[in-house]
Design a protein around this motif. Structure first.
Motif, PDB file in Angstrom:
ATOM      1  N   CYS A  51      15.577  34.908  26.573  1.00 63.87           N
ATOM      2  CA  CYS A  51      16.763  34.162  27.021  1.00 63.87           C
ATOM      3  C   CYS A  51      17.386  33.407  25.843  1.00 63.87           C
ATOM      4  CB  CYS A  51      16.396  33.182  28.123  1.00 63.87           C
ATOM      5  SG  CYS A  51      17.799  32.170  28.651  1.00 63.87           S
ATOM      6  N   PRO A  52      18.662  33.705  25.504  1.00 70.21           N
ATOM      7  CA  PRO A  52      19.229  33.089  24.307  1.00 70.21           C
ATOM      8  C   PRO A  52      19.466  31.589  24.429  1.00 70.21           C
ATOM      9  CG  PRO A  52      20.897  34.374  25.446  1.00 70.21           C
ATOM     10  CD  PRO A  52      19.597  34.646  26.139  1.00 70.21           C
ATOM     11  N   THR A  53      19.757  31.116  25.660  1.00 64.34           N
ATOM     12  CA  THR A  53      20.125  29.707  25.801  1.00 64.34           C
ATOM     13  C   THR A  53      18.976  28.833  26.275  1.00 64.34           C
ATOM     14  OG1 THR A  53      20.783  29.938  28.108  1.00 64.34           O
ATOM     15  CG2 THR A  53      22.467  30.388  26.445  1.00 64.34           C
ATOM     16  N   GLY A  54      17.861  29.437  26.651  1.00 67.78           N
ATOM     17  CA  GLY A  54      16.772  28.644  27.203  1.00 67.78           C
ATOM     18  C   GLY A  54      16.941  28.370  28.689  1.00 67.78           C
ATOM     19  N   VAL A  73      11.601  34.552  29.539  1.00 67.76           N
ATOM     20  CA  VAL A  73      11.775  33.267  28.853  1.00 67.76           C
ATOM     21  C   VAL A  73      11.907  33.499  27.348  1.00 67.76           C
ATOM     22  CG1 VAL A  73      10.672  31.052  28.326  1.00 67.76           C
ATOM     23  CG2 VAL A  73      10.595  31.966  30.654  1.00 67.76           C
ATOM     24  N   ILE A 103      22.859  26.539  32.631  1.00 65.10           N
ATOM     25  CA  ILE A 103      23.047  27.057  31.266  1.00 65.10           C
ATOM     26  C   ILE A 103      22.825  28.567  31.181  1.00 65.10           C
ATOM     27  CG2 ILE A 103      22.607  24.886  30.057  1.00 65.10           C
ATOM     28  CD1 ILE A 103      19.811  25.858  29.463  1.00 65.10           C
ATOM     29  N   CYS A 104      22.654  29.226  32.355  1.00 66.33           N
ATOM     30  CA  CYS A 104      22.591  30.695  32.338  1.00 66.33           C
ATOM     31  C   CYS A 104      24.008  31.212  32.085  1.00 66.33           C
ATOM     32  CB  CYS A 104      22.073  31.221  33.675  1.00 66.33           C
ATOM     33  SG  CYS A 104      22.163  33.010  33.815  1.00 66.33           S
TER      34      CYS A 104
END
Lengths: 259, 418
Positions: free
Chosen positions: A128-131, A125, A147-148
């Motif tokens: 992870c760049p995008t959340g 977590v 959003i992965c």
């Protein structure tokens, strides 16, 4: 500068305006109130509320009860979540796997399942760049498949090799476990079952056809079976040195953590 | 005061067109490879659930690291006031932008979902160093773009020094961010070390400077622009310092690991028993990419020769690729230690060294990043005055008057092309 005269107290225009405003407010209240009440009612009656931070779902694995060669939990997970492979172990998904351990000196050995440990401080977590990787309030760590972007940094960060990248087209998806080529996935702790008041498929299968090695429950509740057994066994957290406080705990006879 | 004259290259010859043609083919090959990988999934590559970052990442990280280092010449002139480097500042900025573009293209096309690039640009987790890096990379384009503008627009020349300072600091932060992608991985034996950031900065200085030397030599040769020996000597000495710095940080990294018993397994893997990784570490990174270039650069018999300097720069690039390969692939190949002191095994290769062989699509994608960078430079020097008309020793020598960062473009355009 000369100030304008103040309006008379019983100005009829002002009184009319006041009555108009009062009427408008009453009408607005009458039209909005039922909606507000309905929304409140709908939220109150929702089948599942938002995840609560009061609970922390976890698993206890008693490796003493894990039989040699038993992989009932792995099969159950595969069936439940539909991550069947293509016979290519290096690229096939692996939400849960059996790991064998051998003591180099004594030769004693254990078998245990390894999956996402649902850490309190999950490195996946963090990185992870995008959340897309996120942790629910009740401690379940999930991937938002929408959003992965498939950067796989979470797989680099996970200490447990618990995550898989979907290397190929997926087929026969389960409605409750959406998957997608080019995204990362891992054990969801069967969040769809938990939200419906059930237990993870692996726990159910192990109790029915395996050795009953898996206990599921709320680690925050000191009276729950999992909390009592975890305390009694002095259950270990894998890679406890990292301080991630995983929600999956292990009882490995003879390897209990020193308290 | 003698002004440095910059001028576009002619770019009408068959040789120039052939170069563009080859680069275009390589780029097309990379795009095709990316489409193939996305269509069939990453199963068609050599990557797997243990080696999740493969050859594309080796090229992408190498190019991104080198991009920051390519800005050396500009920084040395603007920030440290070394006027002989001023004629190189524009090319240095162009190369930095080009290398970063190539690296980012490879990185994005290797994503599982490159179509979701917009998500990466709009949805952020600010605890992620990856998310910071997206800002650092975008900012690098803006900062270096502004830097090039103030250098090339005569009215803005007076801002070259402060903007140059800003670009210098930005690129240090950028490379710190790139190194920290690995430094922040708490669970891996190979990473999780603060030294990754300064190591990456040293790598960036060496790789970027080596590429600048090669591009400069090639451009001057093809465009028939004189390149003075004194300037080459300066560039060579600087390269030597950077190569030595990389070797120093690598030595510190491994000595620190060797001191800690918990890292002995990983060190044994990289330094002695790791097969291709050991060969690449000693043969590629240390000997070919470090010791041989140092010898070529500083041995009295070869140090003054231009061919030896070019060869050394080429070896630094190859050694750099080997080094990034060992860091990225070697670091993943070594298994995670889940149960220290016990011998694990599973159908998921727990406890085993993961194998990896680069596939053709991965190589094609990685090389296309290099091609993109070179294409941008080749086109850039044709459409804008990035290259000085001459780099002969007189204006570039140590005793020369300070070169003007101004373009002289108008004047140059008015004259006949070289």
């Amino acid at each position: 500068m000369k100030m304008p005269p103040s309006p008379p107290a019983n100005n009829t225009v002002d009184g009319a305006r006041r009555r108009l405003l009062a009427g408008a407010a009453a009408i607005a209240t009458l039209s909005l109130a039922p909606g507000v009440v309905l929304i409140t009612a709908a939220e109150a009656k929702a089948p599942t509320g938002p995840a609560s931070a009061k609970v922390r779902w976890g698993l206890l694995v008693d490796s003493a009860k894990c039989g040699d060669g038993c992989d009932v939990c792995v099969d159950a997970c595969r069936t439940e979540n539909g991550w069947t492979g293509h016979g290519r172990p290096r690229t096939d998904p692996q939400w849960i796997r059996m790991v064998s351990l051998r003591e180099p000196a004594g030769g004693a050995s254990w078998t245990l399942p390894m999956m996402c440990q649902h850490c309190r401080f999950p490195p996946c977590v963090d990185v992870c760049p995008t959340g897309a990787s996120f942790r629910r309030a009740d401690g379940i760590v999930l991937v938002d498949k929408h959003i992965c972007i498939g950067c796989r940094y979470c797989m680099m960060a996970c200490p447990y090799n618990a995550r898989s990248f979907v290397h190929e087209d997926v087929a026969e998806q389960r409605p409750h476990a959406p998957r997608g080529k080019g995204t990362v996935e891992s054990c969801t702790l069967c969040v769809h079952r938990i939200d419906a008041g059930g237990i993870p498929a692996c726990v159910e299968a192990c109790g029915r056809a395996g050795g009953g090695a898996l206990t599921f429950g709320d680690l925050n509740d000191p009276d729950s079976e999992i909390a009592r057994r975890a305390a009694a066994y002095a259950a270990v957290r894998v890679r406890a040195d990292l301080g991630l406080d995983p929600a999956v705990r292990y009882h490995i006879p003879g390897r209990a953590a020193k308290r | 005061m003698k002004r440095v004259r910059f001028q576009e290259i002619q770019g009408r010859g068959a040789g120039y067109r052939a170069v563009l043609g080859v680069l275009a083919l390589l780029i097309l090959g990379g795009l095709g490879a990316a489409y193939y990988m996305e269509h069939f999934g990453h199963a068609v590559t050599g990557m797997n659930n243990r080696i999740v970052w493969g050859t594309p990442h080796v090229f992408a990280v190498f190019l991104i690291v080198a991009a920051s280092g390519a800005l050396n010449a500009a920084s040395v002139s603007s920030v440290f006031g070394r006027t002989p480097y001023q004629p190189l500042a524009r090319l240095s900025g162009l190369l930095a932008v080009a290398l970063l573009s190539g690296g980012l293209m490879v990185l994005v096309l290797d994503l599982g979902r490159p179509d979701r690039l917009i998500v990466a640009l709009t949805s952020y987790n600010f605890k992620s160093i990856f998310a910071w890096n997206i800002y650092l990379y975008m900012g690098f384009f803006a900062v270096v773009g502004a830097y090039l503008w103030v250098m090339m627009e005569r009215r803005m020349n007076r801002f070259a020094k402060p903007v140059g300072w800003f670009a210098f600091l930005w690129r240090l932060v950028l490379t710190t961010g790139t190194g920290s992608i690995f430094g922040f991985l708490v669970a891996r034996q190979a990473y999780d070390a603060a030294i990754m950031a300064p190591l990456f900065i040293a790598m960036s200085l060496a790789f970027g400077h080596a590429i600048l030397i090669l591009v400069l030599m090639l451009a001057c040769h093809c465009a028939e622009r004189p390149l003075g020996d004194a300037l080459v000597r300066r560039l060579k000495n600087l390269l030597g310092v950077f190569v030595a710095a990389v070797l120093y940080f690598v030595a510190v990294q491994h000595l620190t690991n060797l001191y800690a018993a918990e890292h002995h397994g990983f060190e044994r893997f990289i330094l002695a028993e790791g097969g291709i990784h050991t060969v690449l570490f000693w043969g590629g990174q240390v000997v070919l990419g470090g010791l041989v270039p140092l010898a070529l650069l500083f041995h009295p018999a070869t140090g003054g020769r231009r061919g030896a300097v070019g060869l050394a720069a080429g070896l630094v690039v190859l050694g750099g690729l080997a080094q990034v390969y060992v860091i990225i692939i070697g670091g993943q190949a070594y298994p995670l230690v889940l149960f220290p002191g016990m011998e694990p095994g599973s159908g998921f290769l727990d406890g085993a060294i993961a194998s990896y062989a680069p596939s053709l699509p991965e190589l094609a994608l990685g090389i296309s990043g290099v091609a993109i960078a070179l294409m941008m430079v080749a086109l850039g020097v044709k459409v804008l005055p990035f290259l000085p008309r001459t780099l002969a020793d007189a204006p570039a020598g140590p005793d020369a008057p300070p070169a003007d960062t101004g373009t002289g473009a108008e004047a140059a355009r008015a004259t006949e092309p070289a």
